[in-house]
Write a protein that holds these residues in place. Structure first.
Motif, short mmCIF file in Angstrom:
data_model
loop_
_atom_site.label_atom_id
_atom_site.label_comp_id
_atom_site.label_asym_id
_atom_site.label_seq_id
_atom_site.Cartn_x
_atom_site.Cartn_y
_atom_site.Cartn_z
N LYS A 63 7.10 65.05 8.27
CA LYS A 63 7.39 66.05 7.24
C LYS A 63 7.33 67.47 7.79
O LYS A 63 8.04 68.36 7.32
CB LYS A 63 6.42 65.92 6.07
N GLY A 65 8.21 68.29 10.76
CA GLY A 65 9.25 68.47 11.78
C GLY A 65 8.70 68.39 13.19
O GLY A 65 9.22 69.04 14.09
N TYR A 87 14.41 63.81 16.07
CA TYR A 87 15.42 64.36 15.16
C TYR A 87 16.73 64.45 15.92
O TYR A 87 16.77 64.92 17.06
CB TYR A 87 14.97 65.74 14.65
N ASN A 92 18.75 64.77 11.27
CA ASN A 92 18.27 63.53 10.65
C ASN A 92 17.07 63.00 11.43
O ASN A 92 17.05 63.06 12.66
CB ASN A 92 19.37 62.46 10.63
N HIS A 93 16.12 62.46 10.71
CA HIS A 93 14.95 61.88 11.36
C HIS A 93 15.27 60.47 11.85
O HIS A 93 15.90 59.68 11.15
CB HIS A 93 13.77 61.82 10.38
N PHE A 146 16.28 69.65 10.52
CA PHE A 146 15.64 68.71 9.60
C PHE A 146 14.88 69.46 8.52
O PHE A 146 15.02 69.16 7.32
CB PHE A 146 14.69 67.79 10.39
N LEU A 147 14.07 70.44 8.92
CA LEU A 147 13.26 71.19 7.94
C LEU A 147 14.15 71.99 7.00
O LEU A 147 13.88 72.08 5.79
CB LEU A 147 12.29 72.11 8.67
N LYS A 149 17.20 71.15 6.06
CA LYS A 149 17.77 70.18 5.14
C LYS A 149 16.76 69.78 4.06
O LYS A 149 17.15 69.55 2.91
CB LYS A 149 18.25 68.94 5.90
N GLN A 150 15.50 69.71 4.42
CA GLN A 150 14.45 69.37 3.43
C GLN A 150 14.31 70.48 2.40
O GLN A 150 14.04 70.19 1.23
CB GLN A 150 13.12 69.11 4.13
N ASN A 153 17.50 70.09 0.13
CA ASN A 153 17.54 68.88 -0.67
C ASN A 153 16.22 68.10 -0.49
O ASN A 153 16.19 67.11 0.22
CB ASN A 153 18.73 68.02 -0.25
N PRO A 154 15.15 68.54 -1.13
CA PRO A 154 13.86 67.85 -0.97
C PRO A 154 13.93 66.43 -1.53
O PRO A 154 14.59 66.19 -2.54
CB PRO A 154 12.87 68.69 -1.74
N GLU A 155 13.23 65.55 -0.89
CA GLU A 155 13.24 64.15 -1.34
C GLU A 155 12.14 63.88 -2.33
O GLU A 155 11.13 64.40 -2.39
CB GLU A 155 13.09 63.22 -0.14
#
Length: 155
Positions: A63, A65, A87, A92-93, A146-147, A149-150, A153-155
């Motif tokens: 989370k 990164g 990443y 993408n992870h 990655f961070l 993108k989070q 669009n948080p999951e």
């Protein structure tokens, strides 16, 4: 308790302080800190007596990164192995667990392809692909993607 073993966590040296903070928040502290020799950008952290070789804070590193390798010695109920977290170029992870036993190609599979060299080459290529781990190169940039993108669009 469970089956306990020694775990080595490898992170980038630039992620060392944040990793130690995450460890502390999870009530874990490494028993050893070893900077890899020379100009290596990597840092090893050793943890003793880890239940089933699974550090409970690895998802927190993802989370945050932070790419890592978490390798464990074998225990009574599991074999030696490593979990790789990286990443990719798109942010993408990618996570992969490889046990020592996964690295071998079973002899009967090799024997079945002895007469067909192309099929034998394909079998070996498939194994190499299955074991491939993204390199440490570009992880700073890829982790930032990655961070980002989070945030979007948080999951």
């Amino acid at each position: 308790m469970g089956d306990r073993t020694y775990v080595t966590l490898t992170v980038r040296r630039v992620d060392k302080e944040r990793t130690l903070q995450i460890c502390k928040e999870a009530n874990y502290e490494p028993n050893e800190l070893n900077q890899l020799p020379g100009s290596s950008p990597l840092q090893n952290m050793g943890f003793e007596e880890v239940n089933y070789g699974e550090l409970p804070f690895l998802r927190d590193l993802v989370k945050a990164g932070i790419p890592f390798d978490s390798s464990w010695a074998s225990g009574d109920e599991y074999g030696e192995g490593c979990e790789y977290s990286r990443y990719d170029d798109f942010g993408n992870h990618n996570n992969k667990k490889i046990f020592e036993s996964d690295e071998a190609i079973q002899v009967h599979l090799l024997e079945a392809h002895l007469q067909d060299y192309n099929a034998l080459a394909d079998l070996i290529k498939e194994k190499v692909k299955a074991l491939y781990v993204l390199p440490w190169d570009n992880q700073e940039h890829n982790a930032k993607l990655f961070l980002t993108k989070q945030l979007i669009n948080p999951e």
